[in-house]
Design a protein around this motif. Structure first.
Motif, mmCIF file in Angstrom:
data_model
loop_
_atom_site.group_PDB
_atom_site.id
_atom_site.type_symbol
_atom_site.label_atom_id
_atom_site.label_comp_id
_atom_site.label_asym_id
_atom_site.label_seq_id
_atom_site.Cartn_x
_atom_site.Cartn_y
_atom_site.Cartn_z
ATOM 1 N N MET A 1 -6.056 -13.383 12.208
ATOM 2 C CA MET A 1 -5.601 -11.899 11.695
ATOM 3 C C MET A 1 -4.083 -11.800 11.241
ATOM 4 S SD MET A 1 -5.836 -9.866 15.971
ATOM 5 C CE MET A 1 -3.901 -10.284 16.397
ATOM 6 N N ALA A 2 -4.653 -10.422 10.214
ATOM 7 C CA ALA A 2 -3.726 -10.259 9.900
ATOM 8 C C ALA A 2 -3.410 -9.093 9.275
ATOM 9 C CB ALA A 2 -5.184 -10.603 7.890
ATOM 10 N N ILE A 3 -2.197 -8.654 8.301
ATOM 11 C CA ILE A 3 -1.867 -7.748 8.963
ATOM 12 C C ILE A 3 -2.264 -6.779 7.768
ATOM 13 C CG2 ILE A 3 0.682 -5.910 8.287
ATOM 14 C CD1 ILE A 3 1.622 -8.362 10.040
ATOM 15 N N LEU A 4 -2.799 -5.731 6.813
ATOM 16 C CA LEU A 4 -3.363 -5.027 5.993
ATOM 17 C C LEU A 4 -2.883 -4.020 5.232
ATOM 18 C CD1 LEU A 4 -7.242 -4.683 7.868
ATOM 19 C CD2 LEU A 4 -6.107 -6.315 6.640
ATOM 20 N N LYS A 5 -2.373 -4.358 3.668
ATOM 21 C CA LYS A 5 -1.689 -3.198 3.269
ATOM 22 C C LYS A 5 -2.375 -1.963 3.702
ATOM 23 C CE LYS A 5 -0.606 -2.706 -1.415
ATOM 24 N NZ LYS A 5 -0.520 -2.302 -2.480
ATOM 25 N N VAL A 6 -1.479 -1.009 3.765
ATOM 26 C CA VAL A 6 -1.646 0.217 4.319
ATOM 27 C C VAL A 6 -2.047 1.139 2.773
ATOM 28 C CG1 VAL A 6 -1.004 2.269 5.341
ATOM 29 C CG2 VAL A 6 -0.681 0.602 5.653
ATOM 30 N N SER A 7 -2.623 2.086 2.409
ATOM 31 C CA SER A 7 -2.705 2.963 1.655
ATOM 32 C C SER A 7 -2.536 3.654 1.805
ATOM 33 C CB SER A 7 -5.007 3.603 1.463
ATOM 34 O OG SER A 7 -5.141 4.079 2.189
ATOM 35 N N ARG A 8 -1.914 4.852 0.917
ATOM 36 C CA ARG A 8 -0.740 5.567 0.747
ATOM 37 C C ARG A 8 -1.543 7.372 -0.102
ATOM 38 N NH1 ARG A 8 4.968 4.419 0.445
ATOM 39 N NH2 ARG A 8 4.962 5.317 -1.755
ATOM 40 N N LEU A 9 -1.040 8.579 0.005
ATOM 41 C CA LEU A 9 -1.126 9.324 -0.748
ATOM 42 C C LEU A 9 -1.347 9.064 -1.497
ATOM 43 C CD1 LEU A 9 -2.574 12.208 0.426
ATOM 44 C CD2 LEU A 9 -0.245 12.872 0.391
ATOM 45 N N GLY A 10 -2.430 9.492 -2.607
ATOM 46 C CA GLY A 10 -2.943 9.619 -3.781
ATOM 47 C C GLY A 10 -3.701 8.319 -4.126
ATOM 48 N N HIS A 11 -4.445 7.437 -3.102
ATOM 49 C CA HIS A 11 -5.208 6.835 -3.302
ATOM 50 C C HIS A 11 -5.949 7.412 -3.210
ATOM 51 C CE1 HIS A 11 -7.908 3.174 -3.337
ATOM 52 N NE2 HIS A 11 -6.982 2.324 -3.718
ATOM 53 N N PRO A 12 -7.412 6.969 -4.193
ATOM 54 C CA PRO A 12 -8.768 7.375 -3.727
ATOM 55 C C PRO A 12 -9.833 7.204 -2.151
ATOM 56 C CG PRO A 12 -8.295 7.123 -6.453
ATOM 57 C CD PRO A 12 -7.251 6.449 -5.056
ATOM 58 N N VAL A 13 -8.953 5.899 -2.091
ATOM 59 C CA VAL A 13 -9.729 6.189 -1.016
ATOM 60 C C VAL A 13 -9.881 6.772 0.613
ATOM 61 C CG1 VAL A 13 -8.477 4.568 0.378
ATOM 62 C CG2 VAL A 13 -10.610 3.652 0.841
ATOM 63 N N LEU A 14 -8.632 7.592 0.429
ATOM 64 C CA LEU A 14 -7.766 8.282 1.515
ATOM 65 C C LEU A 14 -8.990 9.795 0.929
ATOM 66 C CD1 LEU A 14 -3.685 7.551 1.506
ATOM 67 C CD2 LEU A 14 -6.086 7.408 3.899
#
Ligand code: ZN
Length: 176
Positions: free
Chosen positions: A1-14
């Motif tokens: 298992m791994a802790i994933l990087k969280v996308s922040r507002l402004g990243h187009p993926v959101l």
């Protein structure tokens, strides 16, 4: 298992609608590992829910878990719930306004009206289709996570930005 990087507002993926997961891929090791990693990431950052776009994966997946919740003492804990391709089939006319935050919208809280009750359909992590009712805080989290899967964040649902608060000020002036 791994802790994933969280996308922040402004990243187009959101802001991009997430793609549905093909039913036959749910049992694949890659997808099961993603689910485990999402759960670990949600727990690491004390979230009550996490949608796949928040870990840079544009797929219709959300995980939800509430161990204890002081804001809704009557609601009780919410056991770990994995929702794949969730669909809100119906929602109550009755709305409740309450505070929300988001791991992708760091350090901010705002008041958002949400339907008090929902009927939801989704696949589980075993690939079984389930249909269930959700109320109160659980219904709120599902709406928040389904918004992520549609490229929306809670700020879009605030009727006014008047209540928008930094976390420190929220705790100081608005938290009961
Ligand atoms: Zn969020």
């Amino acid at each position: 298992m791994a802790i994933l990087k969280v996308s922040r507002l402004g990243h187009p993926v959101l802001r991009k609608p997430a793609a549905p997961v093909a039913k036959e891929t749910i049992s694949s090791p890659d997808l099961q590992r993603l689910l485990d990693d999402m759960v670990e990431t949600m727990r690491e950052y004390d979230g009550v829910g996490l949608a796949a776009p928040q870990v840079h994966v544009s797929k219709q997946i959300a995980v939800i878990e509430v161990e204890e919740n002081r804001r809704y003492p009557g609601e009780g804990p919410i056991p770990l719930t994995v929702l794949i391709n969730p669909r809100i089939l119906s929602s109550s006319k009755r709305q409740i306004e309450d505070w929300e935050g988001c791991l992708s919208v760091d350090e901010l809280r705002g008041r958002v009206p949400r339907a008090d009750a929902l009927e939801v359909e989704a696949y589980t992590r075993k690939g079984e289709k389930v249909r269930f009712e959700a109320h109160g805080f659980f219904a709120r989290i599902i709406q928040h996570e389904c918004d992520h899967l549609a490229g929306k964040v809670f700020l879009d649902r605030m009727p006014t930005l008047q209540s928008l608060s930094h976390l420190k000020e929220f705790i100081r002036y608005h938290q009961d």
